[in-house]
Design a protein around this motif. Structure first.
Motif, mmCIF file in Angstrom:
data_model
loop_
_atom_site.group_PDB
_atom_site.id
_atom_site.type_symbol
_atom_site.label_atom_id
_atom_site.label_comp_id
_atom_site.label_asym_id
_atom_site.label_seq_id
_atom_site.Cartn_x
_atom_site.Cartn_y
_atom_site.Cartn_z
ATOM 1 N N LEU A 63 -3.169 -1.668 4.889
ATOM 2 C CA LEU A 63 -3.950 -0.601 4.284
ATOM 3 C C LEU A 63 -3.539 0.773 4.823
ATOM 4 N N LEU A 64 -3.298 0.871 6.123
ATOM 5 C CA LEU A 64 -2.829 2.127 6.715
ATOM 6 C C LEU A 64 -1.494 2.556 6.103
ATOM 7 N N ALA A 65 -0.578 1.609 5.986
ATOM 8 C CA ALA A 65 0.742 1.911 5.439
ATOM 9 C C ALA A 65 0.653 2.306 3.965
ATOM 10 N N GLU A 66 -0.168 1.606 3.194
ATOM 11 C CA GLU A 66 -0.333 1.943 1.776
ATOM 12 C C GLU A 66 -0.959 3.321 1.615
ATOM 13 N N THR A 67 -1.926 3.637 2.456
ATOM 14 C CA THR A 67 -2.578 4.944 2.392
ATOM 15 C C THR A 67 -1.592 6.059 2.724
ATOM 16 N N ALA A 68 -0.760 5.839 3.733
ATOM 17 C CA ALA A 68 0.263 6.834 4.089
ATOM 18 C C ALA A 68 1.240 7.023 2.935
#
Length: 87
Positions: A63-68
């Motif tokens: 989720l962190l990577a997708e948000t970035a």
């Protein structure tokens, strides 16, 4: 990512010292999330220290990577727009 990590640590060193002087406990834990859905080891380490492990950590990293990635795409799509908002 290593260079960004070192920069962030140094950036908040003064604030950390000031907080400790005022009686607070403070720790700088910079996290780097790259584009192309890559979360650095600092993100993994932070989640581990927060006791987020196993499948929950994997999901959080994704989720962190997708948000970035989405944020980077949004910024790029508006690169030619004026920064001043006129009402």
């Amino acid at each position: 990512m290593e260079e960004a990590h070192a920069f962030k640590e140094g950036k908040y060193l003064g604030l950390t010292k000031e907080l400790k002087k005022d009686g607070y406990e403070a720790k700088v834990m910079p996290v780097e999330i790259g584009t192309r859905e890559f979360a650095g080891s600092s993100a993994y380490s932070l989640l581990s220290k927060l006791s987020i492990c196993g499948n929950k950590r994997t999901k959080a990293l994704r989720l962190l990577a997708e948000t970035a990635e989405n944020s980077s795409r949004w910024i790029w799509s508006r690169r030619n727009e004026s920064l001043v908002h006129h009402d």
